[in-house]
Design an enzyme around this catalytic site. Structure first.
Site, PDB file in Angstrom:
ATOM      1  N   GLY A  13       0.805  -1.232   0.000  1.00 42.47           N
ATOM      2  CA  GLY A  13       0.000   0.000   0.000  1.00 42.47           C
ATOM      3  C   GLY A  13       0.830   1.269   0.000  1.00 42.47           C
ATOM      4  CG  ASN A  82       2.642   3.547   6.161  1.00 40.04           C
ATOM      5  OD1 ASN A  82       1.802   4.282   5.648  1.00 40.04           O
ATOM      6  ND2 ASN A  82       2.707   2.245   5.872  1.00 40.04           N
ATOM      7  N   GLY A 143     -18.397   5.291  12.268  1.00 41.84           N
ATOM      8  CA  GLY A 143     -17.882   3.915  12.306  1.00 41.84           C
ATOM      9  C   GLY A 143     -16.402   3.814  12.628  1.00 41.84           C
ATOM     10  CE1 TYR A 147      -7.075   4.121  10.258  1.00 47.70           C
ATOM     11  CE2 TYR A 147      -8.309   6.125   9.771  1.00 47.70           C
ATOM     12  CZ  TYR A 147      -7.277   5.246   9.477  1.00 47.70           C
ATOM     13  OH  TYR A 147      -6.445   5.502   8.406  1.00 47.70           O
ATOM     14  CE  LYS A 151      -4.165   6.171  11.067  1.00 47.73           C
ATOM     15  NZ  LYS A 151      -2.766   5.869  10.732  1.00 47.73           N
TER      16      LYS A 151
HETATM   17  N1  LIG Z   1      -5.551   3.839   2.260  1.00 44.78           N
HETATM   18  C1  LIG Z   1      -6.076   4.986   2.622  1.00 44.78           C
HETATM   19  O1  LIG Z   1      -6.993   5.519   1.969  1.00 44.78           O
HETATM   20  C2  LIG Z   1      -5.568   5.721   3.832  1.00 44.78           C
HETATM   21  C3  LIG Z   1      -6.093   6.991   4.101  1.00 44.78           C
HETATM   22  C4  LIG Z   1      -5.614   7.692   5.200  1.00 44.78           C
HETATM   23  C5  LIG Z   1      -4.625   7.154   6.000  1.00 44.78           C
HETATM   24  N2  LIG Z   1      -4.140   5.905   5.715  1.00 44.78           N
HETATM   25  C6  LIG Z   1      -3.093   5.374   6.599  1.00 44.78           C
HETATM   26  O2  LIG Z   1      -1.949   5.059   5.830  1.00 44.78           O
HETATM   27  C7  LIG Z   1      -1.269   3.953   6.413  1.00 44.78           C
HETATM   28  C8  LIG Z   1      -1.077   2.847   5.381  1.00 44.78           C
HETATM   29  O3  LIG Z   1      -2.358   2.453   4.911  1.00 44.78           O
HETATM   30  P1  LIG Z   1      -2.537   1.431   3.683  1.00 44.78           P
HETATM   31  O4  LIG Z   1      -3.855   1.661   3.109  1.00 44.78           O
HETATM   32  O5  LIG Z   1      -1.334   1.484   2.827  1.00 44.78           O
HETATM   33  O6  LIG Z   1      -2.576   0.032   4.491  1.00 44.78           O
HETATM   34  P2  LIG Z   1      -2.414  -1.466   3.967  1.00 44.78           P
HETATM   35  O7  LIG Z   1      -2.364  -1.518   2.474  1.00 44.78           O
HETATM   36  O8  LIG Z   1      -3.436  -2.254   4.702  1.00 44.78           O
HETATM   37  O9  LIG Z   1      -0.936  -1.875   4.514  1.00 44.78           O
HETATM   38  C9  LIG Z   1      -0.698  -1.849   5.886  1.00 44.78           C
HETATM   39  C10 LIG Z   1       0.751  -2.164   6.177  1.00 44.78           C
HETATM   40  O10 LIG Z   1       0.942  -2.079   7.603  1.00 44.78           O
HETATM   41  C11 LIG Z   1       1.419  -3.316   8.103  1.00 44.78           C
HETATM   42  N3  LIG Z   1       0.892  -3.540   9.452  1.00 44.78           N
HETATM   43  C12 LIG Z   1      -0.408  -3.614   9.857  1.00 44.78           C
HETATM   44  N4  LIG Z   1      -0.471  -3.867  11.180  1.00 44.78           N
HETATM   45  C13 LIG Z   1       0.807  -3.940  11.623  1.00 44.78           C
HETATM   46  C14 LIG Z   1       1.399  -4.231  12.893  1.00 44.78           C
HETATM   47  N5  LIG Z   1       0.667  -4.457  13.990  1.00 44.78           N
HETATM   48  N6  LIG Z   1       2.757  -4.275  12.973  1.00 44.78           N
HETATM   49  C15 LIG Z   1       3.524  -4.046  11.869  1.00 44.78           C
HETATM   50  N7  LIG Z   1       3.022  -3.763  10.654  1.00 44.78           N
HETATM   51  C16 LIG Z   1       1.681  -3.734  10.522  1.00 44.78           C
HETATM   52  C17 LIG Z   1       0.948  -4.356   7.100  1.00 44.78           C
HETATM   53  O11 LIG Z   1       1.740  -5.550   7.196  1.00 44.78           O
HETATM   54  P3  LIG Z   1       1.198  -6.945   6.519  1.00 44.78           P
HETATM   55  O12 LIG Z   1       1.416  -6.792   5.042  1.00 44.78           O
HETATM   56  O13 LIG Z   1       2.057  -7.989   7.131  1.00 44.78           O
HETATM   57  O14 LIG Z   1      -0.242  -7.068   6.875  1.00 44.78           O
HETATM   58  C18 LIG Z   1       1.153  -3.580   5.798  1.00 44.78           C
HETATM   59  O15 LIG Z   1       2.527  -3.593   5.426  1.00 44.78           O
HETATM   60  C19 LIG Z   1      -2.115   3.506   7.620  1.00 44.78           C
HETATM   61  O16 LIG Z   1      -1.603   4.095   8.799  1.00 44.78           O
HETATM   62  C20 LIG Z   1      -3.484   4.072   7.297  1.00 44.78           C
HETATM   63  O17 LIG Z   1      -4.239   4.309   8.451  1.00 44.78           O
HETATM   64  C21 LIG Z   1      -4.592   5.179   4.653  1.00 44.78           C
END
Ligand SMILES: NC(=O)c1ccc[n+]([C@@H]2O[C@H](COP(=O)([O-])OP(=O)(O)OC[C@H]3O[C@@H](n4cnc5c(N)ncnc54)[C@H](OP(=O)(O)O)[C@@H]3O)[C@@H](O)[C@H]2O)c1
Length: 240
Positions: A13, A82, A143, A147, A151
């Site tokens: 991601g 992240n 919901g 989270y 944040k």
């Molecule tokens: N996507 C969005 O629209 C969005 C919007 C705003 C903010 N964010 C924030 O951006 C960040 C990344 O989001 P994303 O969408 O890229 O997430 P994602 O695709 O679900 O990837 C999450 C990553 O974090 C790792 N992870 C999860 N839990 C963990 C733990 N307990 N210890 C170590 N690593 C852990 C996962 O490892 P595994 O691969 O092993 O599961 C994966 O590498 C997050 O903080 C999210 O809240 C995302």
């Protein structure tokens, strides 16, 4: 010598895009993940970036993992906190477990990631802390009481760290992405995704690379005066 960057959740991601962009910008990068060995191995094969497995919610694991990264690559100059999860439910249905899991990963995980590297950064007089928060930490979201709390907490962390690190050459900043096209968002039903996009004036989801470029900007040596700030990258969906 190249600066060393640690990206938690850096194998998938947004984190994967951040890891790649930092590598392209000349950093030695370590990317962590929680348990998806297959994705992590594929990421390393594709990029050459080494991955490390530990749970950011566990202090001892984080400390040991960070010590291993520093033994392999050298002292960490840039930390990108992240790793994050969602466990969504309306508040009346949210379980204490859903609350706690998100707090442990998204909020305590930031403490656990930054705390072990902080003394070394202070000693060396340089550090960059970048925390990936969220638009929903700024505005709240149905919901997502758990989270949004984490944040919003991220913003308190960076504003405080910014003041503590300023005289030691350390900056701490947050990025608040809007909705980004990662597995997290692409997993929601298409109808829901369409309704999300309808709320974004830019008319599309963001790309992980659009968050990565904010990280590269904040990580730079000459970003020293940008400290305690929040970059909103959300396609004009929400203004603070
Ligand atoms: N996507 C969005 O629209 C969005 C919007 C705003 C903010 N964010 C924030 O951006 C960040 C990344 O989001 P994303 O969408 O890229 O997430 P994602 O695709 O679900 O990837 C999450 C990553 O974090 C790792 N992870 C999860 N839990 C963990 C733990 N307990 N210890 C170590 N690593 C852990 C996962 O490892 P595994 O691969 O092993 O599961 C994966 O590498 C997050 O903080 C999210 O809240 C995302």
């Amino acid at each position: 010598m190249a600066r060393v960057a640690l990206v938690t959740g850096g194998s998938r991601g947004i984190g994967a895009a951040i890891s790649k962009a930092l590598k392209e910008a000349g950093y030695d990068v370590a990317a962590t993940y929680a348990g998806n060995d297959e994705k992590a191995a594929a990421f390393t094969a594709e990029t050459g970036i080494k991955t490390y497995k530990w749970n950011v919610g566990d202090y001892d694991q984080s400390k040991a993992g960070i010590a291993q990264v520093e033994a392999d690559l050298g002292p960490i100059d840039v930390v990108v906190a992240n790793a994050g999860i969602t466990r969504d439910a309306p508040f009346h249905k949210m379980t204490p477990e859903q609350w706690q899991e998100v707090i442990d990963t998204n909020l305590t995980g930031v403490f656990n990631t930054v705390h072990p590297v902080w003394p070394g950064m202070r000693e060396r007089g340089f550090g960059r802390i970048i925390v990936i928060s969220s638009i929903n930490g700024q505005k709240g979201q149905f919901g997502q009481v758990n989270y949004a709390a984490t944040k919003a907490g991220d913003l308190g962390i960076v504003k405080s760290l910014a003041q503590e690190g300023a005289k030691k050459g350390i900056t701490a900043n947050a990025i608040c992405p809007g909705y980004i096209a990662t597995e997290m968002v692409m997993a929601v039903p298409e109808k829901v995704r369409e309704s999300i996009v309808a709320q974004i004036p830019t008319g599309r989801l963001g790309e992980p690379e659009e968050i990565a470029r904010c990280v590269v900007f904040l990580a730079a040596d000459d970003a020293a005066f940008i400290n305690g700030s929040t970059i909103s990258a959300n396609g004009a969906q929400f203004f603070v």
